[in-house]
Design a protein around this motif. Structure first.
Motif, PDB file in Angstrom:
ATOM      1  N   ARG A 135      25.711 -28.550   4.231  1.00 26.32           N
ATOM      2  CA  ARG A 135      24.441 -28.059   3.725  1.00 26.32           C
ATOM      3  C   ARG A 135      23.393 -28.196   4.948  1.00 26.32           C
ATOM      4  NH1 ARG A 135      24.259 -31.136  -1.829  1.00 26.32           N
ATOM      5  NH2 ARG A 135      22.188 -29.404  -2.087  1.00 26.32           N
ATOM      6  N   LYS A 187      21.588 -25.321   7.403  1.00 29.23           N
ATOM      7  CA  LYS A 187      20.102 -25.056   7.396  1.00 29.23           C
ATOM      8  C   LYS A 187      19.574 -25.366   8.879  1.00 29.23           C
ATOM      9  CE  LYS A 187      15.887 -27.105   5.607  1.00 29.23           C
ATOM     10  NZ  LYS A 187      15.399 -28.353   5.020  1.00 29.23           N
ATOM     11  N   TYR A 188      20.028 -26.233   9.556  1.00 26.56           N
ATOM     12  CA  TYR A 188      19.428 -26.575  10.832  1.00 26.56           C
ATOM     13  C   TYR A 188      19.807 -25.592  11.842  1.00 26.56           C
ATOM     14  CZ  TYR A 188      19.513 -29.226  15.400  1.00 26.56           C
ATOM     15  OH  TYR A 188      19.293 -29.706  16.527  1.00 26.56           O
ATOM     16  N   PRO A 214      21.137 -21.464   5.786  1.00 30.68           N
ATOM     17  CA  PRO A 214      21.269 -22.284   4.756  1.00 30.68           C
ATOM     18  C   PRO A 214      22.149 -21.716   3.548  1.00 30.68           C
ATOM     19  CG  PRO A 214      19.056 -21.207   4.425  1.00 30.68           C
ATOM     20  CD  PRO A 214      19.694 -20.819   6.030  1.00 30.68           C
ATOM     21  N   ASP A 270      21.619 -23.169  -2.582  1.00 33.20           N
ATOM     22  CA  ASP A 270      21.246 -24.255  -2.693  1.00 33.20           C
ATOM     23  C   ASP A 270      19.962 -24.912  -2.993  1.00 33.20           C
ATOM     24  OD1 ASP A 270      20.961 -27.203  -1.489  1.00 33.20           O
ATOM     25  OD2 ASP A 270      22.304 -26.588   0.149  1.00 33.20           O
ATOM     26  N   TYR A 284      18.446 -27.498  -0.064  1.00 30.34           N
ATOM     27  CA  TYR A 284      18.287 -27.085   1.553  1.00 30.34           C
ATOM     28  C   TYR A 284      18.120 -25.787   1.655  1.00 30.34           C
ATOM     29  CZ  TYR A 284      20.234 -31.866   2.093  1.00 30.34           C
ATOM     30  OH  TYR A 284      20.022 -33.116   1.969  1.00 30.34           O
ATOM     31  N   GLY A 285      18.173 -24.776   0.422  1.00 33.53           N
ATOM     32  CA  GLY A 285      18.056 -23.482   0.839  1.00 33.53           C
ATOM     33  C   GLY A 285      16.517 -23.076   0.442  1.00 33.53           C
ATOM     34  N   GLN A 321      24.977 -24.658  -4.949  1.00 26.41           N
ATOM     35  CA  GLN A 321      25.175 -24.267  -3.723  1.00 26.41           C
ATOM     36  C   GLN A 321      26.444 -23.564  -3.722  1.00 26.41           C
ATOM     37  OE1 GLN A 321      24.271 -27.471  -4.109  1.00 26.41           O
ATOM     38  NE2 GLN A 321      26.404 -28.499  -3.671  1.00 26.41           N
TER      39      GLN A 321
END
Length: 304
Positions: free
Chosen positions: A238, A242-243, A247, A251, A254-255, A266
């Motif tokens: 996750r 995202k990084y 994402p 989620d 992190y979304g 997620q």
């Protein structure tokens, strides 16, 4: 209460105290040692220190591990999707929404509660709260998880995880169109300073993390991917997706803040799990089909 005392050697000087403690016992995580330091269970030369203290040769480190709070975990008759079971290990296909082990706010309805009803012989290495639990997957991640029935099996499976010889493949739906077929994300993960309940890519108080991904299918604004874990950090897939700007769909942590697809949590499923059997030495690989909600999600993306 367990008590330990060490004297820092020349080879160990300039090491951070929290990291150094994890080298004394591999079962102690960096998070755990930092908690001990914060609560003054660790003294250096009889003085309190912070987690980032860099030790000097000759420093005397004293650690007193506090007694764990004793909590009764009750066995509960909760149906389990058991993929494989013998006298050493159980492989379970965990549904989305189920917490793996009891924690504040989740003392019942967990995988551990269900396992304790199903069988009485789980390994005791992780104590009363996490009997048999070798690794975890998030509450809203579905899929395969291996559980040890005895300490020998537990130690073997943990060593395989540390040696990166287990096979762990996940299927996920992510936001955006990934333009290449394969990729590797190599970025350290640690606790987010701004939100202690979240993880992030950071160089500070972090651990190495590596995720490999393969694109399985591309839609107009989403991509269906397979991710392979080389390491197993908290929320790793996750955080890593995202990084790099993709994402996971659904989620909540992190979304995107605005919900974009109809899925509860997620879109992440632990689809393949492989390991060497701790007693027989046989290579074992298990697969779990996508849950219905992810199949429906993919059907929607293919036909909309």
């Amino acid at each position: 209460m367990e008590r330990y005392e060490w004297t820092v050697t020349n080879e160990q000087q300039s090491e951070r105290i929290d990291k150094l403690l994890t080298n004394f016992d591999e079962s102690w995580s960096r998070t755990q040692t930092q908690a001990w330091i914060k609560d003054n269970h660790v003294l250096v030369n009889n003085e309190k220190v912070k987690s980032n203290y860099k030790v000097n040769e000759g420093d005397v480190i004293r650690l007193e591990i506090p007694e764990l709070e004793q909590l009764e975990v009750e066995a509960e008759n909760i149906p389990l999707d058991i993929v494989y079971e013998d006298s050493d290990v159980i492989v379970v296909n965990k549904p989305r929404g189920m917490v793996v082990h009891p924690a504040p706010g989740h003392y019942s309805g967990t995988l551990v509660n269900a396992l304790m009803y199903h069988c009485k012989d789980l390994s005791g290495i992780n104590g009363v709260i996490r009997p048999g639990i070798v690794h975890r997957i998030d509450k809203d991640t579905s899929g395969l998880i291996m559980v040890a029935k005895n300490d020998q099996a537990h130690e073997s499976l943990v060593e395989q995880l540390k040696a990166k010889t287990t096979k762990r493949l996940y299927k996920a739906v992510v936001h955006g169109v990934i333009p290449h077929q394969h990729g590797t994300i190599e970025a350290p993960i640690g606790r987010d300073k701004k939100d202690r309940q979240s993880m992030t890519v950071t160089e500070e108080n972090s651990r190495d993390a590596v995720t490999h991904f393969t694109v399985l299918e591309v839609f107009d604004t989403f991509t269906y991917v397979q991710c392979e874990l080389e390491t197993g950090r908290t929320h790793q897939i996750r955080v890593h997706m995202k990084y790099i700007g993709y994402p996971l769909a659904g989620d909540p942590k992190y979304g995107p803040k605005k919900k974009t697809l109809d899925i509860d949590g997620q879109a992440l499923h632990a689809a393949v799990l492989g390991f060497i059997h701790p007693r027989t030495g046989e290579e074992m690989v298990f697969e779990a089909p996508l849950p219905a909600d992810m199949e429906e999600l993919l059907h929607y993306l293919r036909t909309r």
